[in-house]
Scaffold this motif. Structure first.
Motif, PDB file in Angstrom:
ATOM      1  N   TYR A  14       0.840  -1.208   0.000  1.00 48.83           N
ATOM      2  CA  TYR A  14       0.000   0.000   0.000  1.00 48.83           C
ATOM      3  C   TYR A  14       0.876   1.261   0.000  1.00 48.83           C
ATOM      4  O   TYR A  14       0.651   2.188  -0.790  1.00 48.83           O
ATOM      5  N   GLU A  45      -5.121   6.346  -4.018  1.00 45.93           N
ATOM      6  CA  GLU A  45      -5.194   5.729  -2.701  1.00 45.93           C
ATOM      7  C   GLU A  45      -6.223   4.593  -2.679  1.00 45.93           C
ATOM      8  O   GLU A  45      -6.011   3.554  -2.048  1.00 45.93           O
ATOM      9  N   THR A  49      -5.319   0.755  -1.901  1.00 41.44           N
ATOM     10  CA  THR A  49      -6.014   0.016  -0.848  1.00 41.44           C
ATOM     11  C   THR A  49      -6.549  -1.310  -1.376  1.00 41.44           C
ATOM     12  O   THR A  49      -6.397  -2.369  -0.747  1.00 41.44           O
TER      13      THR A  49
END
Length: 357
Positions: A14, A45, A49
């Motif tokens: 991540y 993002e 994720t």
């Protein structure tokens, strides 16, 4: 030599995908490998994720590591000579046999080594991996390249190699192996000041080397690294002087214009400091090319592991009306022949400086 890393966890994946070094195209490629098509408009993002929760394989990790990995810098070069007093023990075939043996050994132990017979020399090109566990998962592994070249001339084998800890060990093993061909007549010679304890003479060697390179004029010394080996000064200090010492500096780096002429550096030299590194600008008398070079002793205490590199070269600009030199272009990396020519003359200057001490 075979090395491996711990498997990167979801958090590491991540964090890696949120770095700017990872392009949108790379992220899309990672998803396509999973059979997933994602839009370039999707928030990074959110993509990181989602992807970090998937199962990852070696290819995923390698693609990420290659994108954010450390780009290795060009390393300095160091040289060793093996002289043959018998004049019969060193031959092209003997060197080839030793290099081919080393090539096989390295390839069997996790490296990629390629032997190359060139016009006047033989070369072993080595690709290997270094791991630094202090860095994040995807930056721990760095692929590096090194070279060992050997040229036989006038009954002397001239060995040049990349100056890194790994290549140094490989080179030293190779030198020992070559000397084993005839231990009575083959002798190893290196540029070292290990037997010279006078700080002034150690400084003199560096300055004489950089000032007397044939066909090159010293323009300016812009950086100087200095070191004080306290064990060399203990014999000249009285008990009272040693007792007065509360704190001590033994390593310093100075930058400036003609830094070697400054009063500050002279003051430190009087205190027992000596030169271990110099970055200087030299001009080729033949071509007016401006060379920025870096020479140093990696082992500061003993003035050992002498190494050097041409950092970059600036080409001259000439006034169109008068054809006189007016300025210099933006620096570029040196061409192979330019670097070899300079190193030949630098090594010769260093040998002369050492003989004169």
């Amino acid at each position: 030599m075979k090395q491996s890393l711990a498997y990167a966890n979801d958090r590491s994946v991540y964090n890696a995908l949120n770095q700017n070094k990872i392009t949108g195209r790379t992220i899309q490629e990672l998803f396509i490998r999973k059979g997933i098509i994602c839009s370039s408009d999707t928030d990074r993002e959110e993509l990181a994720t989602y992807f970090s929760r998937l199962t990852h394989d070696f290819i995923d990790h390698k693609l990420i590591a290659d994108s954010i990995g450390i780009i290795p810098r060009r390393e300095k070069i160091t040289s060793t000579e093996i002289t043959d007093s018998n004049k019969t023990s060193l031959s092209y075939d003997n060197i080839k046999f030793k290099l081919k043996d080393l090539e096989k050994y390295l390839n069997e132990n996790g490296c990629t080594a390629i032997y190359k017979p060139l016009a006047k020399e033989q070369e072993l090109d080595i690709t290997y991996t270094e791991i630094d566990y202090s860095k994040s998962d995807f930056q721990q592994m760095t692929t590096r390249h090194g070279k060992i070249t050997i040229n036989i001339e006038d009954n002397t084998a001239h060995i040049r190699s990349t100056q890194t800890k790994f290549i140094n060990k490989i080179k030293e093993d190779l030198v020992s192996s070559i000397i084993s061909l005839d231990e009575e007549n083959l002798k190893r010679n290196v540029i070292t000041l290990n037997d010279i304890n006078d700080p002034n003479l150690r400084t003199k060697f560096i300055l004489e080397t950089i000032k007397n390179i044939q066909e090159y004029e010293l323009e300016e010394i812009t950086q100087v690294g200095i070191f004080k080996n306290n064990s060399l000064l203990e014999e000249t200090e009285s008990e009272d002087e040693r007792e007065k010492i509360i704190a001590n500096i033994n390593d310093a780096h100075l930058k400036g214009n003609d830094v070697h002429l400054t009063s500050e550096l002279r003051h430190l030299s009087d205190k027992g400091f000596y030169y271990v590194k110099v970055i200087a600008t030299l001009k080729s008398i033949k071509t007016n090319l401006l060379y920025t070079v870096d020479i140093e002793f990696k082992d500061k205490e003993n003035c050992d592991l002498f190494s050097y590199i041409v950092k970059h070269i600036s080409e001259p600009k000439y006034d169109t009306a008068t054809q006189t030199l007016s300025s210099y272009k933006f620096p570029r990396a040196p061409k192979m022949l330019e670097q070899i020519d300079f190193m030949d003359k630098l090594e010769e200057s260093a040998k002369n400086a050492l003989e004169s001490l």
